[in-house]
Design a protein around this motif. Structure first.
Motif, short mmCIF file in Angstrom:
data_model
loop_
_atom_site.label_atom_id
_atom_site.label_comp_id
_atom_site.label_asym_id
_atom_site.label_seq_id
_atom_site.Cartn_x
_atom_site.Cartn_y
_atom_site.Cartn_z
N ASP A 37 -27.54 -62.71 31.10
CA ASP A 37 -27.47 -62.83 32.53
C ASP A 37 -27.75 -64.28 32.74
O ASP A 37 -27.04 -64.69 34.05
N LEU A 38 -29.06 -64.16 32.25
CA LEU A 38 -29.64 -65.40 32.93
C LEU A 38 -28.71 -66.94 33.02
O LEU A 38 -28.38 -67.48 33.46
N LYS A 39 -28.11 -66.92 31.75
CA LYS A 39 -27.45 -68.07 31.46
C LYS A 39 -26.04 -68.08 32.04
O LYS A 39 -25.89 -69.69 31.90
N SER A 40 -25.69 -66.79 32.26
CA SER A 40 -24.30 -67.33 32.74
C SER A 40 -24.49 -67.84 34.28
O SER A 40 -24.02 -68.58 35.15
N SER A 41 -25.95 -66.56 35.34
CA SER A 41 -26.08 -67.11 35.97
C SER A 41 -26.48 -68.80 36.78
O SER A 41 -26.12 -69.31 37.14
N ALA A 42 -26.78 -69.06 35.69
CA ALA A 42 -27.61 -70.90 35.78
C ALA A 42 -26.17 -71.30 35.16
O ALA A 42 -25.42 -72.44 35.74
N LYS A 73 -24.72 -74.27 37.95
CA LYS A 73 -24.82 -75.50 37.60
C LYS A 73 -23.18 -75.65 38.31
O LYS A 73 -22.75 -76.65 38.83
N GLN A 74 -22.33 -75.03 38.31
CA GLN A 74 -20.65 -75.02 38.58
C GLN A 74 -20.86 -74.72 40.07
O GLN A 74 -20.09 -76.14 40.91
N LEU A 75 -21.54 -75.06 40.96
CA LEU A 75 -21.63 -74.83 42.68
C LEU A 75 -22.37 -75.73 42.28
O LEU A 75 -21.99 -76.20 43.95
N ASP A 76 -23.46 -75.58 42.00
CA ASP A 76 -24.65 -77.10 42.08
C ASP A 76 -23.08 -78.30 42.65
O ASP A 76 -23.03 -78.91 43.32
N THR A 77 -22.45 -77.95 41.16
CA THR A 77 -21.19 -79.48 41.29
C THR A 77 -19.76 -79.71 42.21
O THR A 77 -19.84 -80.44 43.22
N VAL A 110 -26.96 -66.53 44.39
CA VAL A 110 -27.02 -66.74 42.69
C VAL A 110 -28.88 -67.22 42.47
O VAL A 110 -28.94 -66.29 41.84
N GLU A 111 -28.86 -67.88 43.16
CA GLU A 111 -30.73 -68.39 43.24
C GLU A 111 -31.12 -67.24 42.95
O GLU A 111 -31.94 -66.81 42.30
N GLN A 170 -33.63 -61.51 38.13
CA GLN A 170 -33.83 -61.53 36.82
C GLN A 170 -34.45 -61.97 36.15
O GLN A 170 -35.53 -62.02 35.68
N LEU A 171 -35.63 -63.04 36.55
CA LEU A 171 -37.03 -63.73 36.04
C LEU A 171 -37.35 -62.71 36.20
O LEU A 171 -38.84 -62.69 34.96
#
Lengths: 576, 116
Positions: free
Chosen positions: A392-397, A401-405, A447-448, A454-455
């Protein structure tokens, strides 16, 4: 003399240069500078082969010196070997291929690093080694073995490691001593033998390696068996190497013979087991006097009580030394505030045992298995959850990243729109971009937040697993101690039954430790009857003699006095 | 050609250098065991009554043996040099890979810190 014939380059060199490079004595060289070298060979620039051109075999000795000088020059020009290298020299029609394994003894020169391991060739001028150098032989050999082990597969290496771990400390000590006493030549021979064995191990199955390392090097007569001799030959070992192995085996054999006198029990379990064995051996003596039998029986009861106490308290496997240290550290300094006991894994296991209502040793053993299994199930469940969170963390990250871009691009677009001249700007476009940007930022915040949660959850589960792992280990250890005690109690019951000619049963739980002796026979010794009668808890012989071992003062820390007190007043004992 | 392989183990000194006498004896034992260091002093006694023809034959054999030795020595030292070169290249590549891994781990760490 022809100094230009085959020497390393094409130019002619002077005798002095030749001496410096080849390390071979040349006529005219100073005796001091040549004192440690091979005797002089005049034609140092011819080859060994050409020296024998006239077919005179008596020149073999000179040819040998020549060949060694040539080897010296060639090896000097070869890069230093830092890790084991194997070079195959192709054979001829009547000779097989030759596999040459070059093993570096130690990679750091002692002259540049005083702490570095010494090498076999570092010796005093008289050919012996200083004690300091000798003490490093084991290190040197160990380094070479470690290096050779790298060439083995993990399964092969595991077999060799297991063998090493099986050596007792006495055997290791004896081996270290004999290796450190070796001369450089002997160490070289031993290293060479060890390397040969490791080379052969590379092509063997772990089972084959196990078979070989389990072969007894020496028989009881101190000689090598034919089978072992053949095996060592098959491994390619030569006589001097075999002799050294034999010497080491002899030393190990001696140390093993001495071991029982010197080995000390390390844990309470070992100490109590040893005491129990000693007492059993004593009781088996047919000439045992009744007084001694009584004393030994009391000692045995004292021992089993301590064993039970430790099994119930989970301290049976503790090291004796550690126990002493614990006691010391538990002594709080004067005036120190009293603190609540720490929540150790043992406390958690004890709480579970209580919750399960496990009182007797047998019940505790079953419950401890359950606790270990439950802990394992918890660990596995958490591991699954941790793995899922990781995904899940990977998909959230990725999403973040997409949102940041997207946000970055939106901001650039907005800036570009705002930077346009007033007459070209379109408020609707600006507003649309802004709305889109706001949406992306809201999504980014969400997302953050998810990532953060999750962390936190992942960390919590990891901590939980660390606690569960410790709890599982503790439960397994306590079960092992409990099972050991159950076995010992069974043995003591049998021993006492034989001794007392009666039925003996221990009733043990965390509240009581009773020994019930019933069905006494005519053969029951009178001293035993005396003890049983004077310590029967309910003074009713009809239901058997009930001895409360937990509160028995006569099995206290000073059993000698109490035993004496037991012995004195009984008339029957005196008669016996 | 014979199928079996002969195995030799040579031990270097502390600086990774080979002992020439050790190399000579190990290789020569494979070529002609009569010519190893410990055997040479016994040769005169061993061949006391040999004829001049046998003697010449032996001289030829020794000559050939030393020729073979020279060739084997060259192959050995060349093999060692090759091995050392390959090993150095491997060590460099591995160090580079480690460095790349470290960089990637650093970047990942920074990213985690950022998202927290």
């Amino acid at each position: 003399m022809q100094y230009h014939k085959t020497f390393s380059g094409n130019r002619s060199v002077s005798p002095d240069e030749a001496r410096l490079i080849s390390g071979v004595v040349v006529p005219g060289g100073t005796p001091e500078s040549n004192s440690n070298q091979e005797p002089a060979t005049p034609e140092i620039h011819t080859t060994a082969e050409s020296l024998l051109a006239d077919g005179d075999p008596d020149k073999a000795s000179d040819a040998r010196r020549m060949a060694i000088a040539q080897t010296n020059r060639t090896t000097d020009a070869t890069p230093a070997v830092q890790e084991t290298a194997t070079v195959t020299i192709p054979g001829t029609k009547d000779k097989p291929d030759i596999a040459v394994t070059v093993v570096p003894v130690a990679s750091v020169s002692a002259s540049t690093n005083p702490d570095a391991p010494k090498t076999p060739e570092s010796k005093a001028e008289d050919g012996t080694k200083s004690p300091e150098t000798q003490s490093d032989n084991t290190t040197v050999l160990q380094q070479n073995l470690d290096s050779a082990m790298k060439a083995l597969s993990p399964e092969q290496a595991a077999v060799v490691q297991e063998f090493k771990s099986l050596l007792s400390s006495d055997e290791k000590g004896a081996l270290t001593e004999v290796i450190n006493a070796m001369t450089p030549e002997e160490l070289s021979t031993l290293t060479s033998g060890a390397m040969k064995i490791m080379e052969r191990f590379k092509d063997m199955s772990p089972e084959e390696i196990t078979r070989i390392i389990n072969l007894p090097l020496l028989g009881e007569d101190g000689n090598m068996s034919e089978e072992t001799e053949q095996q060592l030959d098959a491994l390619g070992l030569e006589e001097p190497e075999k002799e050294l192995l034999k010497r080491m085996a002899l030393v190990m054999q001696k140390s093993t013979e001495q071991a029982p006198e010197t080995s000390e029990p390390k844990t309470h379990k070992e100490a109590l087991e040893q005491r129990m064995k000693d007492l059993n051996a004593k009781l088996e003596n047919p000439n045992l006097q009744s007084m001694e039998a009584l004393t030994t029986t009391l000692e045995m009861l004292g021992t089993i009580v301590e064993m039970i106490k430790r099994a119930l308290g989970g301290t049976l496997d503790e090291s004796i030394e550690q126990d002493g240290m614990d006691k010391k550290s538990a002594e709080a300094p004067a005036g120190a505030p009293a603190s609540a006991p720490a929540a150790t894994p043992q406390v958690a296991v004890e709480a579970d045992l209580q919750a399960k209502g496990a009182a007797t040793l047998e019940q505790r053993s079953t419950a401890l298995t359950e606790i270990a299994q439950e802990s394992q199930a918890g660990i596995e469940k958490n591991e699954t959850a941790i793995a899922r969170i990781g995904t899940d963390l990977k998909s959230s990250a990725d999403k973040k990243k997409q949102l940041d871009t997207g946000i970055l691009e939106g901001e650039q677009e907005l800036l570009a729109e705002q930077s346009k001249p007033e007459n070209e700007r379109n408020p609707d476009v600006e507003s649309a971009i802004q709305t889109q940007l706001d949406g992306l930022k809201r999504e980014q915040t969400a997302v953050e937040q998810t990532i953060k949660e999750q962390l936190v959850l992942k960390k919590k589960l990891e901590e939980e697993n660390a606690v569960l792992t410790k709890k599982k280990e503790t439960a397994e250890k306590m079960k092992s101690g409990t099972d050991f005690t159950i076995e010992q109690v069974g043995k003591v019951e049998k021993t006492l039954e034989k001794l007392l000619h009666a039925k003996v049963k221990f009733e043990i739980d965390d509240g009581k430790q009773n020994m019930v002796v019933s069905e006494l026979s005519e053969d029951t010794p009178s001293w035993a009857k005396g003890v049983l009668e004077s310590h029967d808890a309910d003074t009713d012989a009809a239901n058997g003699y009930q001895l409360d071992l937990k509160n028995a003062q006569w099995l206290s820390a000073h059993p000698e006095d109490s035993k004496q007190a037991e012995l004195e007043p009984t008339k029957e004992q005196k008669q016996a | 050609m014979p199928e079996a392989i002969s195995n030799i183990t040579l031990v270097t000194d502390g600086n990774g250098k080979l002992d020439p006498v050790q190399v000579y004896d190990a290789l020569m034992a494979q070529i002609d065991p009569e010519l190893v260091t410990s055997e040479i002093p016994t040769l005169q006694e061993k061949y006391k009554g040999e004829s001049s023809e046998q003697r010449k034959e032996r001289g030829e054999r020794y000559k050939k043996a030393y020729g073979q030795y020279e060739s084997m020595l060259a192959q050995l030292t060349e093999g060692i040099s090759d091995h050392t070169r390959t090993q150095r290249r491997g060590a460099l590549a591995s160090a580079e890979a480690d460095s790349r891994k470290e960089e990637a781990a650093e970047l990942e760490k920074m990213e985690t810190l950022f998202i927290q």
